[in-house]
Motif scaffolding. Structure first.
Motif, PDB file in Angstrom:
ATOM      1  N   PRO A 154       9.280  11.591  -6.972  1.00  0.00           N
ATOM      2  CA  PRO A 154      10.227  12.686  -7.214  1.00  0.00           C
ATOM      3  C   PRO A 154      10.472  13.472  -5.930  1.00  0.00           C
ATOM      4  O   PRO A 154       9.726  13.318  -4.949  1.00  0.00           O
ATOM      5  N   PRO A 155      11.501  14.312  -5.888  1.00  0.00           N
ATOM      6  CA  PRO A 155      11.732  15.136  -4.702  1.00  0.00           C
ATOM      7  C   PRO A 155      10.450  15.886  -4.319  1.00  0.00           C
ATOM      8  O   PRO A 155       9.678  16.294  -5.191  1.00  0.00           O
ATOM      9  N   SER A 156      10.209  16.037  -3.026  1.00  0.00           N
ATOM     10  CA  SER A 156       9.045  16.713  -2.440  1.00  0.00           C
ATOM     11  C   SER A 156       7.750  15.911  -2.517  1.00  0.00           C
ATOM     12  O   SER A 156       6.706  16.396  -2.086  1.00  0.00           O
ATOM     13  N   CYS A 157       7.783  14.693  -3.033  1.00  0.00           N
ATOM     14  CA  CYS A 157       6.594  13.832  -3.094  1.00  0.00           C
ATOM     15  C   CYS A 157       6.426  13.142  -1.743  1.00  0.00           C
ATOM     16  O   CYS A 157       7.260  12.337  -1.335  1.00  0.00           O
ATOM     17  N   ILE A 158       5.346  13.458  -1.048  1.00  0.00           N
ATOM     18  CA  ILE A 158       5.078  12.851   0.260  1.00  0.00           C
ATOM     19  C   ILE A 158       4.548  11.445   0.023  1.00  0.00           C
ATOM     20  O   ILE A 158       3.604  11.244  -0.746  1.00  0.00           O
ATOM     21  N   HIS A 159       5.198  10.466   0.690  1.00  0.00           N
ATOM     22  CA  HIS A 159       4.836   9.071   0.457  1.00  0.00           C
ATOM     23  C   HIS A 159       5.155   8.198   1.665  1.00  0.00           C
ATOM     24  O   HIS A 159       5.953   8.561   2.518  1.00  0.00           O
ATOM     25  N   GLN A 160       4.495   7.036   1.686  1.00  0.00           N
ATOM     26  CA  GLN A 160       4.723   6.019   2.711  1.00  0.00           C
ATOM     27  C   GLN A 160       4.391   4.670   2.094  1.00  0.00           C
ATOM     28  O   GLN A 160       3.390   4.534   1.393  1.00  0.00           O
ATOM     29  N   GLU A 161       5.232   3.679   2.364  1.00  0.00           N
ATOM     30  CA  GLU A 161       5.022   2.332   1.834  1.00  0.00           C
ATOM     31  C   GLU A 161       4.710   1.384   2.987  1.00  0.00           C
ATOM     32  O   GLU A 161       5.363   1.434   4.021  1.00  0.00           O
ATOM     33  N   GLU A 162       3.720   0.516   2.778  1.00  0.00           N
ATOM     34  CA  GLU A 162       3.369  -0.501   3.766  1.00  0.00           C
ATOM     35  C   GLU A 162       3.233  -1.837   3.057  1.00  0.00           C
ATOM     36  O   GLU A 162       2.455  -1.968   2.100  1.00  0.00           O
ATOM     37  N   ALA A 163       3.979  -2.841   3.516  1.00  0.00           N
ATOM     38  CA  ALA A 163       3.961  -4.159   2.892  1.00  0.00           C
ATOM     39  C   ALA A 163       2.709  -4.928   3.306  1.00  0.00           C
ATOM     40  O   ALA A 163       2.517  -5.214   4.486  1.00  0.00           O
ATOM     41  N   CYS A 211      -4.320  16.249   1.077  1.00  0.00           N
ATOM     42  CA  CYS A 211      -5.011  15.084   1.623  1.00  0.00           C
ATOM     43  C   CYS A 211      -4.243  13.813   1.275  1.00  0.00           C
ATOM     44  O   CYS A 211      -3.719  13.685   0.173  1.00  0.00           O
ATOM     45  N   LEU A 212      -4.226  12.869   2.215  1.00  0.00           N
ATOM     46  CA  LEU A 212      -3.592  11.593   1.944  1.00  0.00           C
ATOM     47  C   LEU A 212      -4.560  10.677   1.223  1.00  0.00           C
ATOM     48  O   LEU A 212      -5.742  10.603   1.558  1.00  0.00           O
ATOM     49  N   THR A 213      -4.052   9.977   0.241  1.00  0.00           N
ATOM     50  CA  THR A 213      -4.804   8.970  -0.492  1.00  0.00           C
ATOM     51  C   THR A 213      -3.911   7.748  -0.592  1.00  0.00           C
ATOM     52  O   THR A 213      -2.754   7.786  -0.178  1.00  0.00           O
ATOM     53  N   SER A 214      -4.413   6.653  -1.121  1.00  0.00           N
ATOM     54  CA  SER A 214      -3.592   5.449  -1.194  1.00  0.00           C
ATOM     55  C   SER A 214      -3.851   4.672  -2.474  1.00  0.00           C
ATOM     56  O   SER A 214      -4.882   4.851  -3.137  1.00  0.00           O
ATOM     57  N   LEU A 242       0.860  -1.166   0.000  1.00  0.00           N
ATOM     58  CA  LEU A 242       0.000   0.000   0.000  1.00  0.00           C
ATOM     59  C   LEU A 242       0.904   1.225   0.000  1.00  0.00           C
ATOM     60  O   LEU A 242       1.808   1.320   0.828  1.00  0.00           O
ATOM     61  N   VAL A 243       0.675   2.130  -0.924  1.00  0.00           N
ATOM     62  CA  VAL A 243       1.419   3.385  -0.961  1.00  0.00           C
ATOM     63  C   VAL A 243       0.451   4.498  -0.601  1.00  0.00           C
ATOM     64  O   VAL A 243      -0.597   4.650  -1.229  1.00  0.00           O
ATOM     65  N   ARG A 244       0.792   5.246   0.434  1.00  0.00           N
ATOM     66  CA  ARG A 244       0.024   6.428   0.823  1.00  0.00           C
ATOM     67  C   ARG A 244       0.783   7.638   0.302  1.00  0.00           C
ATOM     68  O   ARG A 244       2.012   7.678   0.368  1.00  0.00           O
ATOM     69  N   PHE A 245       0.049   8.633  -0.198  1.00  0.00           N
ATOM     70  CA  PHE A 245       0.695   9.811  -0.759  1.00  0.00           C
ATOM     71  C   PHE A 245      -0.249  11.001  -0.716  1.00  0.00           C
ATOM     72  O   PHE A 245      -1.470  10.841  -0.646  1.00  0.00           O
ATOM     73  N   ASP A 246       0.325  12.189  -0.740  1.00  0.00           N
ATOM     74  CA  ASP A 246      -0.459  13.422  -0.780  1.00  0.00           C
ATOM     75  C   ASP A 246      -1.016  13.568  -2.188  1.00  0.00           C
ATOM     76  O   ASP A 246      -0.280  13.454  -3.172  1.00  0.00           O
ATOM     77  N   ASP A 247      -2.312  13.844  -2.295  1.00  0.00           N
ATOM     78  CA  ASP A 247      -2.964  13.952  -3.602  1.00  0.00           C
ATOM     79  C   ASP A 247      -2.725  15.289  -4.302  1.00  0.00           C
ATOM     80  O   ASP A 247      -3.275  15.549  -5.365  1.00  0.00           O
ATOM     81  N   GLY A 248      -1.912  16.143  -3.718  1.00  0.00           N
ATOM     82  CA  GLY A 248      -1.641  17.463  -4.291  1.00  0.00           C
ATOM     83  C   GLY A 248      -2.505  18.555  -3.693  1.00  0.00           C
ATOM     84  O   GLY A 248      -2.286  19.734  -3.921  1.00  0.00           O
ATOM     85  N   ASN A 249      -3.509  18.146  -2.901  1.00  0.00           N
ATOM     86  CA  ASN A 249      -4.409  19.101  -2.244  1.00  0.00           C
ATOM     87  C   ASN A 249      -4.296  19.033  -0.728  1.00  0.00           C
ATOM     88  O   ASN A 249      -5.185  19.497  -0.016  1.00  0.00           O
TER      89      ASN A 249
END
Length: 142
Positions: free
Chosen positions: A90-99, A75-78, A66-73
């Motif tokens: 890319p640089p400045s891309c907010i993200h999180q990975e969950e196995a 808000c977190l989406t996945s 599961l990758v969580r990331f900022d949608d550009g507004n």
């Protein structure tokens, strides 16, 4: 005529203890790029973060995450990525990975080893035990 260069051959190098799995440096071109193999254990997840300079992409050899990331507004989406999927942060891309299962990723990125800015507080997320943020002047480059 240009003198041909010789190829380089590498042995995987373990990048140290990782609670979430294993990280190995496979190959690199100094100050240009590095390729790593990441094994992430089922249920493990990284911090919610972005990078100052690091530009990374990966290919999932097996497993799903599961990758969580900022949608550009703000808000977190996945999104769920599975075997055969590829991605780029890319640089400045907010993200999180969950196995979701055991996952094996081949990652190629710029050679910034410790470039991370933790942002859990920005999204009212509970604190995460793990590697701290780094200042841009403290980033290590291979």
């Amino acid at each position: 005529m240009i003198k041909p260069k010789k190829p380089e051959f590498f042995k995987p190098k373990d990048l140290g203890k990782r609670d979430w799995g294993k990280e190995e440096l496979l190959a690199f071109s100094s100050k240009k790029w590095m390729m790593k193999k990441l094994f992430i254990k089922k249920g493990s997840k990284g911090g919610l973060q972005y990078h100052h300079l690091k530009d990374e992409g990966g290919f999932i050899v097996y497993g799903s995450m599961l990758v969580r990331f900022d949608d550009g507004n703000g808000c977190l989406t996945s999104k769920i990525l599975k075997e055969g999927s590829s991605f780029r942060f890319p640089p400045s891309c907010i993200h999180q990975e969950e196995a979701l299962t055991d996952v094996l990723i081949i990652e190629c990125s710029t050679p910034h080893l410790n470039d991370r800015v933790r942002v859990e507080e920005r999204y009212d997320e509970s604190s995460f035990e793990g590697l701290p943020s780094t200042n841009i002047e403290d980033i290590k480059i291979i």
